[in-house]
Each structure stands twice: as structure tokens, then as C-alpha cells.
Design a protein around this motif. Structure first.
Motif, PDB file in Angstrom:
ATOM      1  N   ARG A 162      35.366  49.162-103.333  1.00 52.71           N
ATOM      2  CA  ARG A 162      34.329  49.892-103.556  1.00 52.71           C
ATOM      3  C   ARG A 162      34.500  51.320-102.896  1.00 52.71           C
ATOM      4  NH1 ARG A 162      31.307  50.483 -99.238  1.00 52.71           N
ATOM      5  NH2 ARG A 162      31.425  48.911 -97.439  1.00 52.71           N
ATOM      6  N   GLN A 163      35.816  51.638-102.307  1.00 58.60           N
ATOM      7  CA  GLN A 163      35.849  52.994-101.702  1.00 58.60           C
ATOM      8  C   GLN A 163      36.361  53.915-102.658  1.00 58.60           C
ATOM      9  OE1 GLN A 163      34.505  53.942 -99.082  1.00 58.60           O
ATOM     10  NE2 GLN A 163      34.092  51.806 -98.112  1.00 58.60           N
ATOM     11  N   PRO A 164      36.050  55.367-102.494  1.00 57.38           N
ATOM     12  CA  PRO A 164      36.530  56.187-103.480  1.00 57.38           C
ATOM     13  C   PRO A 164      38.066  56.615-103.325  1.00 57.38           C
ATOM     14  CG  PRO A 164      34.927  57.100-101.849  1.00 57.38           C
ATOM     15  CD  PRO A 164      34.777  55.756-101.747  1.00 57.38           C
ATOM     16  N   LEU A 165      38.544  56.977-104.019  1.00 57.91           N
ATOM     17  CA  LEU A 165      40.178  57.105-104.080  1.00 57.91           C
ATOM     18  C   LEU A 165      40.614  58.133-102.878  1.00 57.91           C
ATOM     19  CD1 LEU A 165      41.168  57.589-108.041  1.00 57.91           C
ATOM     20  CD2 LEU A 165      41.282  55.334-106.109  1.00 57.91           C
ATOM     21  N   HIS A 166      39.637  58.741-102.735  1.00 58.28           N
ATOM     22  CA  HIS A 166      40.119  60.017-101.393  1.00 58.28           C
ATOM     23  C   HIS A 166      40.278  59.514-100.180  1.00 58.28           C
ATOM     24  CE1 HIS A 166      35.562  60.326-101.499  1.00 58.28           C
ATOM     25  NE2 HIS A 166      35.843  60.360-100.017  1.00 58.28           N
ATOM     26  N   ILE A 167      39.839  58.349 -99.955  1.00 56.63           N
ATOM     27  CA  ILE A 167      39.948  57.782 -98.697  1.00 56.63           C
ATOM     28  C   ILE A 167      41.530  57.132 -98.427  1.00 56.63           C
ATOM     29  CG2 ILE A 167      37.373  57.179 -98.373  1.00 56.63           C
ATOM     30  CD1 ILE A 167      38.707  54.098 -98.149  1.00 56.63           C
ATOM     31  N   HIS A 168      42.011  57.248 -99.537  1.00 56.65           N
ATOM     32  CA  HIS A 168      43.586  56.731 -99.538  1.00 56.65           C
ATOM     33  C   HIS A 168      44.507  57.884 -99.026  1.00 56.65           C
ATOM     34  CE1 HIS A 168      42.702  52.654-101.041  1.00 56.65           C
ATOM     35  NE2 HIS A 168      41.962  53.380-101.780  1.00 56.65           N
ATOM     36  N   ASN A 169      43.840  59.164 -99.056  1.00 54.96           N
ATOM     37  CA  ASN A 169      44.630  60.405 -98.403  1.00 54.96           C
ATOM     38  C   ASN A 169      44.365  60.341 -96.943  1.00 54.96           C
ATOM     39  OD1 ASN A 169      45.637  61.271-100.927  1.00 54.96           O
ATOM     40  ND2 ASN A 169      43.777  61.692-101.743  1.00 54.96           N
ATOM     41  N   ALA A 170      44.971  61.289 -96.388  1.00 55.81           N
ATOM     42  CA  ALA A 170      44.934  61.494 -94.984  1.00 55.81           C
ATOM     43  C   ALA A 170      43.461  61.855 -94.625  1.00 55.81           C
ATOM     44  CB  ALA A 170      45.790  62.372 -94.207  1.00 55.81           C
ATOM     45  N   HIS A 171      42.604  61.311 -93.715  1.00 53.86           N
ATOM     46  CA  HIS A 171      41.514  61.318 -93.287  1.00 53.86           C
ATOM     47  C   HIS A 171      41.197  60.936 -91.971  1.00 53.86           C
ATOM     48  CE1 HIS A 171      41.099  57.390 -94.699  1.00 53.86           C
ATOM     49  NE2 HIS A 171      40.081  57.015 -94.027  1.00 53.86           N
ATOM     50  N   ARG A 172      40.128  61.414 -91.153  1.00 62.14           N
ATOM     51  CA  ARG A 172      39.772  60.908 -89.657  1.00 62.14           C
ATOM     52  C   ARG A 172      38.417  60.089 -89.802  1.00 62.14           C
ATOM     53  NH1 ARG A 172      41.462  65.412 -85.399  1.00 62.14           N
ATOM     54  NH2 ARG A 172      42.861  66.753 -86.776  1.00 62.14           N
ATOM     55  N   HIS A 173      38.204  59.341 -88.538  1.00 61.82           N
ATOM     56  CA  HIS A 173      37.108  58.668 -88.462  1.00 61.82           C
ATOM     57  C   HIS A 173      36.310  59.244 -87.219  1.00 61.82           C
ATOM     58  CE1 HIS A 173      38.856  55.155 -90.537  1.00 61.82           C
ATOM     59  NE2 HIS A 173      38.275  55.908 -91.376  1.00 61.82           N
ATOM     60  N   THR A 174      34.849  59.152 -87.195  1.00 63.06           N
ATOM     61  CA  THR A 174      34.299  59.525 -85.895  1.00 63.06           C
ATOM     62  C   THR A 174      34.108  58.221 -85.162  1.00 63.06           C
ATOM     63  OG1 THR A 174      32.084  58.937 -86.899  1.00 63.06           O
ATOM     64  CG2 THR A 174      32.922  61.169 -87.004  1.00 63.06           C
ATOM     65  N   PHE A 175      34.580  57.219 -85.454  1.00 63.96           N
ATOM     66  CA  PHE A 175      34.431  55.636 -84.670  1.00 63.96           C
ATOM     67  C   PHE A 175      35.559  54.958 -84.569  1.00 63.96           C
ATOM     68  CE2 PHE A 175      33.939  55.702 -89.343  1.00 63.96           C
ATOM     69  CZ  PHE A 175      34.773  55.070 -89.969  1.00 63.96           C
ATOM     70  N   TYR A 176      35.531  53.852 -83.842  1.00 59.15           N
ATOM     71  CA  TYR A 176      36.579  52.940 -83.690  1.00 59.15           C
ATOM     72  C   TYR A 176      37.103  52.006 -85.009  1.00 59.15           C
ATOM     73  CZ  TYR A 176      36.591  54.215 -78.834  1.00 59.15           C
ATOM     74  OH  TYR A 176      36.788  54.784 -77.618  1.00 59.15           O
ATOM     75  N   HIS A 177      38.227  51.834 -85.317  1.00 58.92           N
ATOM     76  CA  HIS A 177      38.201  51.266 -86.636  1.00 58.92           C
ATOM     77  C   HIS A 177      39.440  50.231 -86.558  1.00 58.92           C
ATOM     78  CE1 HIS A 177      39.614  51.046 -90.893  1.00 58.92           C
ATOM     79  NE2 HIS A 177      41.016  51.561 -90.283  1.00 58.92           N
TER      80      HIS A 177
END
Length: 299
Positions: free
Chosen positions: A35-50
């Protein structure tokens, strides 16, 4: 020119059902990826632990530009601010957890509790763990129980404190499988590891302005020779190389942001001369900043 940084997501951006406070979620990886948009497969950061546990699938994932293949029994852990991306050939199976620092802060008396786990060091080489049986089965069973609790399948509504307890249990289980304690482990070894952790935290705060080992040694109240010896003993690199690598990592993170020019990134990192930034980057990365960007820029 826009100064927008690499995309940064919080739990509310990505979770189908976070807790009311938005500080925790757990979900099957198949459902999450679907259910995630395609752009999360590109480089990104989180504000949380993952963290992610793979029980099936094929492909690769990248943490701070280091790539690993997806493997059954593999877990990876990330702290806020790290850059990552996915490239799956077959939709993965497993579990994914997001949680904020605040989710555990009021539950644990020690505000630095997560520092005791090597996989939360914030350094890519420590982040990926592969568990063997029977520990792998214990971890997967616990993750399934947490998923049932989070989605209310266990009856009686969601119990956040039970989830917190299970989360800490998960960390302890995984840490037990990372490496057996060395027979020659001593208090001195533990002290060195604590110093290294302190150095890494200082570099995260001051990488833009402090570049000399003597500056960090002063903040740690040790001599530059002591700092250099520490880095060589634990990392096999000089203190100067470790400091330089932290600057280089941030340069790579910023280069994935198409909204900043190479000159602006050099200035952001306190390189007053753009040509010096270009020479620095190519010397240690092997390609120019523009070449690195072409290979890694978001599509």
C-alpha cells in the motif's frame, strides 16, 4: 534555489493504524509494501526508529548507501536520520515496526537504554543482523504476537505497555544472537565502546564544524593519541578517517536531494571552496559529486 532536504517521513505518513499518539506501529511487510507509494522505494529518511524482519522475498535494500540482499532470517534496524531505500524483485514477507523515542521514554528509567544494543548504533555496518535457528523462530513468533496485539486480534483492546514490553524483549533476543561475549571481554573494552559511542554522537552534532581529532579528543577529555588508538582498535581506522567518513556520509545524503546544487551542498558542509569539496568527494568516493548524484538521485 530550494533548500528542501531529502524526503523525511513520520509514522503518521506511513502507518495504516498507528497508536493514538502516532508513536508505534507494526504490520506485515507484505501488506505494508503493497500500500505504499512508489516514492518510498527511493532514498528517504525517517523521524523514527525503524526495523524490518524478512521471512521471504527477493531483492535488496540500502542503508546509508550500503546495499544488502534480502535474506530469510535477516533483520535490519535504523535510527532516525539514516537514509535508506528498497528494491524488491519479489514482494517481501515478514514484519515491519516503526516507533519513536517517546514510545519507550516514559516506560524505561534509563533514557539511553537503546544505546546498549549494537544494531542501534546508527552505523550501517552494525544495522543488519542475520539470525539462525532456533532464535529466528523465537523472534518471528514474538513479532506475530505483537502484530496480533497491535491490531486487536488478541482481544481486550490494544495494550501499549504490553507492546513496549514485547519490543524490549525483541531487542534483547536479537542482541543475544548478534555475537557471543568474548572470553577476554573486560571493563576496559566496555569503556572503549562507550567512548566510541560518545564520539559518534559528537560527530553527528558537529560534523559541519569540527574536522580535527584533537577537537573531538578535547570534548571527550582524552588525548588525540588516545582517540586515535581507540578508533584503530575498534574500527581499524584512524580517528581522522572516521571523522572524514562522517562528513562524506552527510555529503552523500545531501546529494540525493535534487533541490540543492553541488555548490550549495559544499557550503552546507562548511567547504567554502566548491572546487575543494569536489576534490574531497572524488578522492574518497572515487566519483565526482555530480556522478554520484546521477546514480542515486530520486526519480
Amino acid at each position: 534555489m530550494s533548500k528542501e532536504k531529502i524526503p523525511i517521513y513520520n509514522i503518521a505518513n506511513l502507518a495504516a493504524q498507528p497508536l493514538d499518539s502516532g508513536d508505534f506501529m507494526i504490520e506485515s511487510l507484505t501488506s505494508y509494501v503493497g500500500r505504499q507509494p512508489l516514492h518510498i522505494h527511493n532514498a528517504h529518511r525517517h523521524t523514527f526508529y525503524h526495523l524490518v524482519c524478512f521471512t521471504g522475498g527477493k531483492g535488496s535494500h540500502s542503508i546509508d548507501f550500503i546495499q544488502w540482499p534480502v535474506e530469510v532470517g535477516q533483520l535490519y534496524f535504523m535510527v532516525p536520520g539514516q537514509v535508506h531505500s528498497w528494491n524488491f524483485d519479489v514482494r517481501p514477507e515478514g514484519y515491519i515496526i516503526h516507533f519513536t523515542e517517546g514510545f519507550l521514554r516514559g516506560f524505561l528509567l534509563d533514557p539511553n537504554y537503546l544505546d546498549r544494543f549494537s544494531f542501534f548504533s546508527g552505523h550501517a555496518a552494525d544495522c543488519v543482523v542475520r539470525l539462525a535457528s532456533p532464535l529466528r523462530e523465537k523472534v518471528v513468533t514474538l513479532l506475530a504476537e505483537m502484530t496480533d496485539e497491535f491490531h486487536g486480534h488478541s482481544g481486550g483492546g490494544v495494550n501499549p505497555d504490553l507492546l513496549r514490553t514485547q519490543l524490549v524483549q525483541l531487542f534483547l533476543l536479537v542482541q543475544s544472537g548478534v555475537a557471543a561475549p568474548r572470553a577476554d571481554s573486560t571493563a576496559a573494552t566496555t569503556q572503549k565502546q562507550q567512548l566510541l559511542l560518545a564520539l559518534r554522537k559528537l560527530m553527528d552534532q558537529h560534523y559541519k564544524t569540527l574536522r580535527r581529532p584533537s577537537e573531538y579528543a578535547g570534548l571527550l577529555y582524552i588525548t588525540p593519541n588516545h582517540l586515535n588508538s581507540l578508533c584503530r582498535d575498534l574500527l581499524g581506522r584512524s580517528a581522522g578517517e572516521v571523522i572524514r567518513d562522517r562528513v562524506l556520509l552527510e555529503a552523500k545524503r545531501l546529494l540525493t536531494n535534487a533541490g540543492m546544487t553541488v555548490a550549495e551542498i559544499g557550503y552546507e558542509l562548511n567547504f567554502q571552496d566548491n572546487s575543494y569539496f569536489n576534490r574531497f568527494f572524488k578522492k574518497y568516493e572515487g566519483v565526482t559529486p555530480d556522478e554520484f548524484r546521477r546514480k542515486n538521485v530520486m526519480k
